[in-house]
Structure formats: structure tokens, C-alpha cells
Motif scaffolding. Structure first.
Motif, PDB file in Angstrom:
ATOM      1  N   MET A   1       0.833  -1.201   0.000  1.00 58.10           N
ATOM      2  CA  MET A   1       0.000   0.000   0.000  1.00 58.10           C
ATOM      3  C   MET A   1       0.867   1.251   0.000  1.00 58.10           C
ATOM      4  O   MET A   1       0.549   2.241  -0.648  1.00 58.10           O
ATOM      5  N   GLN A   2       1.987   1.202   0.732  1.00 58.72           N
ATOM      6  CA  GLN A   2       2.886   2.345   0.796  1.00 58.72           C
ATOM      7  C   GLN A   2       3.434   2.684  -0.587  1.00 58.72           C
ATOM      8  O   GLN A   2       3.544   3.851  -0.952  1.00 58.72           O
ATOM      9  N   LEU A   3       3.747   1.644  -1.366  1.00 53.11           N
ATOM     10  CA  LEU A   3       4.240   1.847  -2.722  1.00 53.11           C
ATOM     11  C   LEU A   3       3.240   2.630  -3.546  1.00 53.11           C
ATOM     12  O   LEU A   3       3.597   3.573  -4.259  1.00 53.11           O
ATOM     13  N   TRP A   4       1.956   2.252  -3.455  1.00 56.36           N
ATOM     14  CA  TRP A   4       0.924   2.847  -4.302  1.00 56.36           C
ATOM     15  C   TRP A   4       0.586   4.289  -3.929  1.00 56.36           C
ATOM     16  O   TRP A   4      -0.095   4.981  -4.691  1.00 56.36           O
ATOM     17  N   THR A   5       1.035   4.737  -2.786  1.00 56.60           N
ATOM     18  CA  THR A   5       0.772   6.130  -2.401  1.00 56.60           C
ATOM     19  C   THR A   5       1.985   7.031  -2.609  1.00 56.60           C
ATOM     20  O   THR A   5       1.928   8.220  -2.296  1.00 56.60           O
ATOM     21  N   SER A   6       3.064   6.491  -3.154  1.00 62.48           N
ATOM     22  CA  SER A   6       4.259   7.308  -3.371  1.00 62.48           C
ATOM     23  C   SER A   6       4.142   8.118  -4.656  1.00 62.48           C
ATOM     24  O   SER A   6       3.497   7.698  -5.623  1.00 62.48           O
ATOM     25  N   ALA A   7       4.762   9.280  -4.663  1.00 61.13           N
ATOM     26  CA  ALA A   7       4.730  10.141  -5.849  1.00 61.13           C
ATOM     27  C   ALA A   7       5.427   9.473  -7.031  1.00 61.13           C
ATOM     28  O   ALA A   7       4.989   9.605  -8.182  1.00 61.13           O
ATOM     29  N   GLU A   8       6.498   8.738  -6.753  1.00 60.24           N
ATOM     30  CA  GLU A   8       7.237   8.073  -7.827  1.00 60.24           C
ATOM     31  C   GLU A   8       6.367   7.020  -8.514  1.00 60.24           C
ATOM     32  O   GLU A   8       6.328   6.933  -9.745  1.00 60.24           O
ATOM     33  N   TRP A   9       5.668   6.208  -7.720  1.00 60.49           N
ATOM     34  CA  TRP A   9       4.808   5.190  -8.313  1.00 60.49           C
ATOM     35  C   TRP A   9       3.698   5.834  -9.134  1.00 60.49           C
ATOM     36  O   TRP A   9       3.391   5.387 -10.243  1.00 60.49           O
ATOM     37  N   ARG A  10       3.107   6.881  -8.603  1.00 58.52           N
ATOM     38  CA  ARG A  10       2.009   7.541  -9.300  1.00 58.52           C
ATOM     39  C   ARG A  10       2.478   8.099 -10.637  1.00 58.52           C
ATOM     40  O   ARG A  10       1.787   7.962 -11.658  1.00 58.52           O
ATOM     41  N   ARG A  11       3.664   8.739 -10.669  1.00 63.52           N
ATOM     42  CA  ARG A  11       4.183   9.269 -11.942  1.00 63.52           C
ATOM     43  C   ARG A  11       4.359   8.151 -12.965  1.00 63.52           C
ATOM     44  O   ARG A  11       4.013   8.296 -14.139  1.00 63.52           O
ATOM     45  N   GLU A  12       4.914   7.024 -12.518  1.00 61.68           N
ATOM     46  CA  GLU A  12       5.142   5.899 -13.426  1.00 61.68           C
ATOM     47  C   GLU A  12       3.813   5.339 -13.940  1.00 61.68           C
ATOM     48  O   GLU A  12       3.668   5.029 -15.136  1.00 61.68           O
ATOM     49  N   ALA A  13       2.840   5.211 -13.044  1.00 62.96           N
ATOM     50  CA  ALA A  13       1.547   4.655 -13.433  1.00 62.96           C
ATOM     51  C   ALA A  13       0.808   5.579 -14.399  1.00 62.96           C
ATOM     52  O   ALA A  13       0.219   5.121 -15.387  1.00 62.96           O
ATOM     53  N   VAL A  14       0.845   6.866 -14.140  1.00 62.08           N
ATOM     54  CA  VAL A  14       0.166   7.823 -15.018  1.00 62.08           C
ATOM     55  C   VAL A  14       0.840   7.861 -16.390  1.00 62.08           C
ATOM     56  O   VAL A  14       0.163   7.938 -17.423  1.00 62.08           O
ATOM     57  N   ALA A  15       2.162   7.786 -16.410  1.00 63.03           N
ATOM     58  CA  ALA A  15       2.878   7.767 -17.686  1.00 63.03           C
ATOM     59  C   ALA A  15       2.486   6.539 -18.507  1.00 63.03           C
ATOM     60  O   ALA A  15       2.294   6.617 -19.723  1.00 63.03           O
ATOM     61  N   TRP A  16       2.368   5.393 -17.822  1.00 66.39           N
ATOM     62  CA  TRP A  16       1.948   4.166 -18.514  1.00 66.39           C
ATOM     63  C   TRP A  16       0.522   4.310 -19.030  1.00 66.39           C
ATOM     64  O   TRP A  16       0.218   3.930 -20.165  1.00 66.39           O
TER      65      TRP A  16
END
Length: 303
Positions: A1-16
Motif C-alpha cells: 500500500m505504501q508503494l501505491w501512495t508514493s509520488a514516484e509510483w504515481r508518476r510511473e503509473a500515469v505515464a503508462w
């Protein structure tokens, strides 16, 4: 859950998301929201020039849902959403919005379950494929082993958080194991072939338009009639039950199998909760596995 709330993960997911939308000839037109974060999955929501889309990121226990969608779409395209994109390695799934669910726009449950039965029948010859992509095997022959697994998980909860009533329930369940084994032996002899059991089949997981089924992260391979456990718990209507069973044969001859499959399916339901919780004994739903196992002791085949 911590991974999914990080800014880095969100940027990667939105880019995908943006990349996959572009490949499908779509363009995002609004900000990306993250309406839900659970221990087992999270979702992102965004508007596009062709409607709302959802990116679902699955945890390790439900990662099979990503390759499951293309398989379902190949075998039963009228019963599921068409995925826009999947990334099996990262356990990401991009789906179009399916519109209102049956909770918001009710439909006849009997009609919906007839469609669901047809989906299960179309998958019955593909059980090996389902298991190969990671869907958990909950067929009758293996369920005594699954009972032991469920008891081990429930035992951890009882040891750490259980009151005297929980300890007594656990003791009763321990004594109940021979009965459960007998149920499994009987169910294993049933001629109805195993298939996919959604395992969380309720109104919020069925889209009203086209009666398409989604949110397959709880699904298992099991006796198909175990899928009645939730819809029949919430609407014990013999008309509904018989409409579903009629797709498999004579309802009057299948009622006993349906009740038995639901009883055995309570252990599968327990383990789905165990999988979702990931060992978190402080989770708000931490008591759910014990509650589902305890329902085995009820006279009713339902929850």
C-alpha cells in the motif's frame, strides 16, 4: 500500500496510462484521481476523450487478475469489459468505465445469473489455463488441504486477538474437520465440471448495461455452484437459484449439489480474505476469515 501512495509510483503509473491510451487512440482530458487504496489493490481514475478509464494495480495475491482479463475476453467477450491494456509484469490493468452497477441500476438477478452461468460453462474446458495464470485451485479434491490452511490463518488471529468466544469457535472448527472432509468427498464425485468462481458476486460487481461482470481479484477455480454463496445470501430466492441451475441441468436434481458447493465454498471465501489481508492482524477486516469459517458450523449453507 505504501508503494501505491508514493509520488514516484504515481508518476510511473500515469505515464503508462497515457502511453497505453495513446496507443488505443485515446487522450486523457482530466486529472488522475486515486479513489481507493487497499492492501490488495489500488485504482486510478481519469477522464478521456472517450469516457472514464480505470487503472487497477494488483498486489501479489491478486496479480492473476491481469492475465485473467484477456483470457475472459477471448472466451466470453460479451460477459466482461474489453481491457484497453494490460501489463502482466507490473500487474497493471487499464479498463474502460462500465457504467452504473446493479446497485445503482437494478436488474433481474435471475437473468443476470443465467448470463453468469453461461460464462462459467464457456470456461469449464479451460480450468488448466486458469490455474496456469495463477487462479487458486479450490476444487473439491484439494479443499481438505485448504481447510488446514484456513485454520492455520484463523488460528493466528485467534491467538493474537481472539476472545473466549473466538477460542471456543476455533475449537469447534477443529472438531468439525471430519465433516468437512466428507463434504469434499461428496462434492468431488459431482458430475458438474469445475469452472471459475467469481467468489465476490454481488450487485456492485455487475454492470447494469449488458450485465457484464468485473472485479475478478477474488476469483478461484472451484465447483461453479459455489458462486451462489453471496447472491443467495443477499437474496435467498429459489426462482433466482433455479434460473441459474437450469443452465447446468434440472434444477430439482442440482439443489443438493448447490448447497454442498456453497458449504465447501465457505473455506475458499475464508482464504480469499486471508489473501487480501496479507497477514495484517490489525486490519479493519481482520476478523473476516474467522467469521467465514465459523459459518461452516451453521445449519444454513449460506453465510
Amino acid at each position: 500500500m505504501q508503494l501505491w501512495t508514493s509520488a514516484e509510483w504515481r508518476r510511473e503509473a500515469v505515464a503508462w496510462m497515457d502511453s497505453r491510451l495513446a496507443s488505443a487512440g485515446m487522450t486523457r482530458t482530466g486529472e488522475v484521481e486515486q479513489p481507493r487504496v487497499q492492501s490488495w489493490a489500488t485504482v486510478l481514475r481519469a477522464s478521456t476523450n472517450r469516457g472514464v478509464v480505470w487503472l487497477k494495480a494488483c498486489g501479489p495475491g491478486t496479480a492473476f487478475e491481469v492475465p485473467l482479463y484477456p483470457l475472459l475476453h477471448r472466451l466470453a467477450p460479451d460477459r466482461v469489459l474489453t481491457p484497453i491494456a494490460v501489463d502482466v509484469e507490473r500487474s497493471w490493468l487499464l479498463l474502460p468505465d462500465g457504467g452504473p452497477t446493479m446497485r445503482d441500476s437494478p436488474r433481474d438477478l435471475a437473468e443476470v445469473l443465467v448470463g453468469y452461468a453461461k460464462l462459467q460453462l464457456s470456461l469449464a474446458d479451460h480450468v488448466d489455463e486458469l490455474i496456469a495464470i495463477g487462479v487458486t485451485d479450490m476444487r473439491a479434491a484439494i479443499m481438505p488441504t485448504r481447510f488446514a490452511e484456513a485454520m492455520a490463518a484463523v488460528g493466528d488471529y485467534v491467538e493474537h486477538r481472539g476472545d473466549s468466544a473466538a477460542h471456543e469457535t476455533f475449537a469447534e472448527l477443529t472438531r468439525f474437520e471430519p465433516t468437512f472432509r466428507e463434504w469434499c468427498d461428496r462434492l468431488a464425485e459431482d458430475p458438474v465440471p469445475p469452472s471459475l468462481d467469481h467468489n465476490d458476486l454481488h450487485q456492485s460487481n455487475v454492470f447494469a448495461t449488458g450485465a457484464k461482470f468485473y472485479d475478478w481479484g477474488d476469483s478461484v477455480v472451484a465447483h461453479p455452484f459455489a458462486s451462489l454463496l453471496l447472491p443467495m445470501t443477499r437474496a435467498e430466492d429459489h426462482r433466482v437459484r433455479d434460473a441459474y441451475l437450469a443452465e447446468f441441468g434440472s434444477p430439482s436434481q442440482l439443489v443438493e449439489s448447490a448447497e454442498l458447493a456453497c458449504r465447501v465454498g465457505k473455506v475458499a471465501r475464508t482464504l480469499v480474505w486471508v489473501r487480501a489481508l496479507g497477514g495484517d492482524l490489525d486490519h479493519e477486516y481482520a476478523s473476516a476469515p474467522l467469521e467465514h469459517m465459523a459459518s461452516l458450523l451453521s445449519d444454513s449453507y449460506l453465510l
